[in-house]
Scaffold this motif. Sequence first.
Motif, PDB file in Angstrom:
ATOM      1  N   TRP A  77      55.871  88.385  10.144  1.00 18.71           N
ATOM      2  CA  TRP A  77      55.739  87.191   9.160  1.00 18.71           C
ATOM      3  C   TRP A  77      54.813  87.469   8.075  1.00 18.71           C
ATOM      4  N   HIS A  78      53.640  88.233   8.517  1.00 13.20           N
ATOM      5  CA  HIS A  78      52.777  88.505   7.283  1.00 13.20           C
ATOM      6  C   HIS A  78      53.411  89.165   6.364  1.00 13.20           C
ATOM      7  N   ALA A  79      54.184  90.336   6.612  1.00 12.09           N
ATOM      8  CA  ALA A  79      55.187  91.012   5.553  1.00 12.09           C
ATOM      9  C   ALA A  79      56.020  90.294   4.664  1.00 12.09           C
ATOM     10  N   MET A  80      56.687  89.346   5.399  1.00 12.87           N
ATOM     11  CA  MET A  80      57.602  88.521   4.720  1.00 12.87           C
ATOM     12  C   MET A  80      57.162  87.367   3.921  1.00 12.87           C
ATOM     13  N   HIS A  81      55.807  86.929   4.212  1.00 16.17           N
ATOM     14  CA  HIS A  81      55.087  85.985   3.360  1.00 16.17           C
ATOM     15  C   HIS A  81      54.839  86.701   2.104  1.00 16.17           C
ATOM     16  N   HIS A  93      62.168  84.670  -9.369  1.00 16.62           N
ATOM     17  CA  HIS A  93      61.804  83.422  -8.835  1.00 16.62           C
ATOM     18  C   HIS A  93      63.237  82.960  -8.179  1.00 16.62           C
ATOM     19  N   THR A  94      63.152  83.239  -6.930  1.00 18.60           N
ATOM     20  CA  THR A  94      64.320  83.113  -5.999  1.00 18.60           C
ATOM     21  C   THR A  94      64.395  81.499  -5.538  1.00 18.60           C
ATOM     22  N   GLY A  95      63.245  80.781  -5.536  1.00 18.41           N
ATOM     23  CA  GLY A  95      63.400  79.556  -5.316  1.00 18.41           C
ATOM     24  C   GLY A  95      63.456  79.233  -3.527  1.00 18.41           C
ATOM     25  N   ILE A 100      64.078  80.977   2.251  1.00 19.66           N
ATOM     26  CA  ILE A 100      65.081  80.969   3.362  1.00 19.66           C
ATOM     27  C   ILE A 100      65.349  82.407   3.990  1.00 19.66           C
ATOM     28  N   ALA A 101      65.438  83.246   2.883  1.00 21.23           N
ATOM     29  CA  ALA A 101      65.737  84.752   3.327  1.00 21.23           C
ATOM     30  C   ALA A 101      64.559  85.136   3.742  1.00 21.23           C
ATOM     31  N   CYS A 102      63.441  85.261   3.349  1.00 22.72           N
ATOM     32  CA  CYS A 102      62.228  85.981   3.897  1.00 22.72           C
ATOM     33  C   CYS A 102      61.784  85.338   5.351  1.00 22.72           C
ATOM     34  N   TYR A 103      61.640  83.971   5.661  1.00 13.46           N
ATOM     35  CA  TYR A 103      61.439  83.547   6.540  1.00 13.46           C
ATOM     36  C   TYR A 103      62.356  83.519   7.776  1.00 13.46           C
ATOM     37  N   PHE A 108      64.492  85.441  12.788  1.00 11.54           N
ATOM     38  CA  PHE A 108      65.344  86.402  13.384  1.00 11.54           C
ATOM     39  C   PHE A 108      64.884  87.554  14.136  1.00 11.54           C
ATOM     40  N   LEU A 109      63.968  88.300  13.291  1.00 12.29           N
ATOM     41  CA  LEU A 109      63.323  89.453  14.177  1.00 12.29           C
ATOM     42  C   LEU A 109      62.344  88.975  15.270  1.00 12.29           C
ATOM     43  N   SER A 110      61.858  87.652  15.220  1.00 13.93           N
ATOM     44  CA  SER A 110      61.056  87.219  16.323  1.00 13.93           C
ATOM     45  C   SER A 110      61.755  86.806  17.431  1.00 13.93           C
TER      46      SER A 110
END
Length: 120
Positions: A77-81, A93-95, A100-103, A108-110
């Motif tokens: 979660w730290h890395a994706m944020h 700027h992916t908006g 949605i992709a990162c979190y 999914f991994l969690s």
Amino acid sequence: MIDQNPKRSEEPVWWGLFGAGGTWFAMITPITILVLGVLAPLGIISHDSLNYEHVADFTTSLIGGLFVFLTIALPIWHAMHRIHHGMHDLKFHTGILGKIACYGFATFLSLLAIIFIFMI
């Protein structure tokens, strides 16, 4: 003029997971690496205490399973944020799609970590 009805944001949730992941990674992960990656191979910690039965008993207990889950999930979660906000800083700027992709990937991994812990 102060807005009497400010827009609610979900950002505190992500910042909370970011902070928890960074704290876990900075404080717990080095100790885990020291114990499992340095002390055990050098023989300072008995090999009998790290045999399969003891490790399986630990990971299937509530405390052990929680420890393994937090060791996997919080740094993700730290890395994706960090990646999400790093892309913004680099002018990508992916908006909402980037969020949605990162979190979504972190979620999914969690969930995968939970599944694998229960499979032990």
